[in-house]
Design a protein around this motif. Structure first.
Motif, PDB file in Angstrom:
ATOM      1  N   LYS A   1     -21.740   1.353   3.299  1.00 60.09           N
ATOM      2  CA  LYS A   1     -22.033   2.748   2.972  1.00 60.09           C
ATOM      3  C   LYS A   1     -23.477   2.910   2.510  1.00 60.09           C
ATOM      4  CE  LYS A   1     -18.464   3.102   0.223  1.00 60.09           C
ATOM      5  NZ  LYS A   1     -17.794   3.771  -0.880  1.00 60.09           N
ATOM      6  N   ASP A   2     -23.991   1.901   1.781  1.00 57.45           N
ATOM      7  CA  ASP A   2     -25.359   2.009   1.273  1.00 57.45           C
ATOM      8  C   ASP A   2     -26.405   1.986   2.381  1.00 57.45           C
ATOM      9  OD1 ASP A   2     -24.764   2.370  -1.307  1.00 57.45           O
ATOM     10  OD2 ASP A   2     -25.160   0.323  -1.976  1.00 57.45           O
ATOM     11  N   THR A   3     -26.042   1.423   3.555  1.00 53.35           N
ATOM     12  CA  THR A   3     -27.026   1.391   4.638  1.00 53.35           C
ATOM     13  C   THR A   3     -27.436   2.801   5.048  1.00 53.35           C
ATOM     14  OG1 THR A   3     -25.272   1.316   6.274  1.00 53.35           O
ATOM     15  CG2 THR A   3     -26.243  -0.789   5.628  1.00 53.35           C
ATOM     16  N   ALA A   4     -26.587   3.798   4.732  1.00 52.05           N
ATOM     17  CA  ALA A   4     -26.930   5.175   5.094  1.00 52.05           C
ATOM     18  C   ALA A   4     -28.242   5.604   4.448  1.00 52.05           C
ATOM     19  CB  ALA A   4     -25.815   6.127   4.680  1.00 52.05           C
ATOM     20  N   LEU A   5     -28.614   4.965   3.322  1.00 52.84           N
ATOM     21  CA  LEU A   5     -29.824   5.370   2.608  1.00 52.84           C
ATOM     22  C   LEU A   5     -31.090   5.070   3.395  1.00 52.84           C
ATOM     23  CD1 LEU A   5     -28.892   4.145  -0.952  1.00 52.84           C
ATOM     24  CD2 LEU A   5     -28.836   6.451  -0.084  1.00 52.84           C
ATOM     25  N   VAL A   6     -31.046   4.061   4.298  1.00 51.63           N
ATOM     26  CA  VAL A   6     -32.284   3.702   5.001  1.00 51.63           C
ATOM     27  C   VAL A   6     -32.734   4.817   5.929  1.00 51.63           C
ATOM     28  CG1 VAL A   6     -31.950   1.214   4.879  1.00 51.63           C
ATOM     29  CG2 VAL A   6     -31.062   2.488   6.827  1.00 51.63           C
TER      30      VAL A   6
ATOM     31  N   ILE B   1     -27.094   5.368  11.794  1.00 57.17           N
ATOM     32  CA  ILE B   1     -26.122   6.374  12.227  1.00 57.17           C
ATOM     33  C   ILE B   1     -26.503   7.762  11.711  1.00 57.17           C
ATOM     34  CG2 ILE B   1     -23.727   7.137  12.005  1.00 57.17           C
ATOM     35  CD1 ILE B   1     -22.919   4.244  11.688  1.00 57.17           C
ATOM     36  N   LEU B   2     -26.815   7.820  10.404  1.00 54.75           N
ATOM     37  CA  LEU B   2     -27.017   9.126   9.786  1.00 54.75           C
ATOM     38  C   LEU B   2     -28.282   9.792  10.314  1.00 54.75           C
ATOM     39  CD1 LEU B   2     -25.385  10.719   7.862  1.00 54.75           C
ATOM     40  CD2 LEU B   2     -26.793   9.906   6.002  1.00 54.75           C
ATOM     41  N   ARG B   3     -29.322   9.024  10.585  1.00 56.77           N
ATOM     42  CA  ARG B   3     -30.557   9.616  11.082  1.00 56.77           C
ATOM     43  C   ARG B   3     -30.374  10.117  12.512  1.00 56.77           C
ATOM     44  NH1 ARG B   3     -35.753  10.034   9.719  1.00 56.77           N
ATOM     45  NH2 ARG B   3     -37.246  10.134  11.419  1.00 56.77           N
ATOM     46  N   GLN B   4     -29.687   9.299  13.340  1.00 56.45           N
ATOM     47  CA  GLN B   4     -29.481   9.697  14.729  1.00 56.45           C
ATOM     48  C   GLN B   4     -28.607  10.956  14.809  1.00 56.45           C
ATOM     49  OE1 GLN B   4     -31.907   7.984  15.982  1.00 56.45           O
ATOM     50  NE2 GLN B   4     -30.854   7.021  17.685  1.00 56.45           N
TER      51      GLN B   4
END
Lengths: 276, 237
Positions: B174-179, B187-190
């Protein structure tokens, strides 16, 4: 006899074991020395980079940012605590439909990143602008602040529901039966017998959740709420001075450590009757 | 409805290929962070359970700092701090040089230190769960302390620490979303780009949440498999 007794009294305690400079001891001192060096370097950096102009300009904004962070955390934690009660009740319910809904809620909010949930509420609900406009809620969802509070409340409610459920289930079944045999109603049992025991178990997880909320609240800076992280980003983008981040880090560390020690102090105090 | 299906299809009109690339970045970031975090966390735990007070102090300082900082702030400190630090070093040699720090590496380092500080606590409590007799037994049959650690303590340690580490893996995922905040195409940026371009934010951010959920579900299957294979070596009582 008396001579023997006085001799026995005069016997010296064994000398302390000499602590040699073993490899672990050298490694430990080197590492602590490294931390001290880093601390000194940080202090030197902050002193040399000291900029009264920057301080005068941004110190008030940092104070307000800290206030925003704490307000956000306190409001959403309290609202989350209220919301967590029905969710926890649902998780413990024997009705499969209610249990399933509560489980789905908890699974969703614990299984996805808080940042994605915040985006889903702040940007995502913009897809439903006409409908929200029609029921007069659009002014609420337009504001980043309200969206952040909503997202954090929903998120922490899921975590707090699990804490509450775990704590209540940690109290033995015999306590319920004993209270029932005394003629207490279910509600009285919960309030007078179960919760006082459960909340001792729950205190540490609640403290951890509060700390996680403070740390997690930094992400609202991404949706343009000016909390401590938000004002730091603003100050950095205007001044390109790295010390802005260092000051924010120090503030967060002080906040979190204070909270951690406060939780430990409360826990020591309310478990005094359990110590022998 | 047809148009929404087109939007999440594969190919030039749809965004699924871009999002699949984001999934690839997220998974590889988490997978690359895990070994670093585990290794550092293990050594910090080793320091924190040693008899030497100075070593314990050093380990505790590490945990206090990286557990107390928000993950996002750690990420920015690493990303900008390393960049500024390296820049000033390089400019000593060549004043015109500029340095760009890779955001993947920054993310890996930042998430790695955060993961390791939590992992060190998990390892520490696992260390405490192993009775002292295990070390003494290893010593008695003539094993060196390294051999005792590798052959006697570590296999038990892994079994005890596994549930805690599995939990940390889910948190890491879940923390990878911060990058996405430092410009890495996860995922979140795309999905965020897709949401802006297509003006369908709910569809795409909802999709992002679902992808994270699916990753968590797949992970828990994997964790169960690992737990089963590890518990096979457990003593039957």
């Amino acid at each position: 006899m008396t001579v023997a007794a006085s001799q026995a009294a005069a016997v010296e305690p064994p000398p302390p074991i000499a602590r040699n400079w073993t490899r672990t001891r050298i490694a430990g001192h080197v590492l602590v020395g490294l931390w001290i060096l880093l601390g000194v370097l940080l202090a030197v950096y902050l002193v040399t980079a000291w900029n009264p102009e920057l301080f005068r300009r941004y110190a008030p904004t940092y104070a307000s940012g800290l206030g925003v962070t704490m307000t956000l955390v306190v409001i959403s934690t309290l609202l989350g605590a209220l919301l967590s009660i029905p969710v926890a009740a649902g998780r413990m319910s024997r009705n499969p439909v209610i249990g399933g809904i509560a489980y789905g809620y908890v699974y969703f909010f614990r299984g996805t990143p808080l940042l994605a949930q915040t985006f889903l509420i702040y940007y995502g609900l913009g897809s439903f602008r006409p409908q929200l406009d029609a029921i007069g809620l659009w002014t609420f969802f337009r504001e980043a602040w309200y969206c952040a509070v909503l997202a954090f409340t929903l998120n922490t409610a899921a975590y707090q529901a699990e804490i509450l459920r775990g704590a209540i289930e940690s109290v033995g079944k015999g306590q319920w039966e004993g209270a029932a045999s005394l003629g207490l109603t279910k509600w009285q049992t919960l309030r007078k017998v179960i919760l006082p025991q459960a909340l001792i178990v729950a205190l540490r997880p609640y403290g951890n959740e509060l700390i996680l909320m403070i740390k997690g609240s930094a992400i609202v800076a991404i949706i343009t709420v000016y909390d401590l992280m938000g004002v730091t980003r603003l100050a950095f983008s205007r001044s390109f001075d790295f010390q802005t981040y260092v000051w924010a880090a120090l503030l967060y560390l002080v906040l979190v450590e204070t909270l951690r020690h406060a939780t430990e102090w409360i826990e020591r105090r309310i478990t005094r009757h359990l110590k022998r | 409805m047809q148009s929404m299906l087109t939007l999440i299809s594969w190919g030039p009109d749809g965004w699924l290929d871009d999002i699949a690339y984001g999934v690839f970045i997220t998974i590889s970031l988490a997978a690359a962070t895990l070994p670093i975090g585990l290794a550092i966390g293990f050594f910090v735990a080793l320091a924190k359970q040693s008899d030497e007070p100075s070593l314990r102090l050093a380990g505790n300082i590490y945990t206090t700092i990286f557990r107390g900082l928000p993950e996002l702030l750690t990420l920015f400190l690493v990303y900008y701090g390393v960049q500024i630090g390296l820049q000033s070093l390089v400019q000593l040699a060549d004043p015109t040089a500029t340095i760009e720090v890779n955001s993947f590496v920054s993310g890996m380092v930042a998430l790695g230190v955060v993961f390791s500080s939590y992992a060190s606590e998990v390892f520490l409590s696992a260390f405490r769960a192993i009775p002292h007799g295990q070390y003494e037994g290893g010593h008695a049959i003539g094993l060196t302390s390294f051999q005792t650690m590798r052959l006697v303590v570590l296999p038990q340690l892994v079994r005890i620490a596994l549930p805690g580490l599995a939990n940390l893996w889910l948190i890491l995922l879940k923390d990878t979303a911060l990058v996405s905040a430092i410009g890495l195409s996860d995922i979140l940026r795309q999905t965020g780009i897709a949401a802006r371009v297509t003006r369908e934010p709910f569809l795409f951010f909802g999709l992002a949440c679902l992808i994270y959920l699916v990753l968590a579900i797949i992970s828990s299957f994997g964790i169960n498999a690992v737990e089963r294979s590890v518990s096979r070596s457990e003593v039957k009582r």
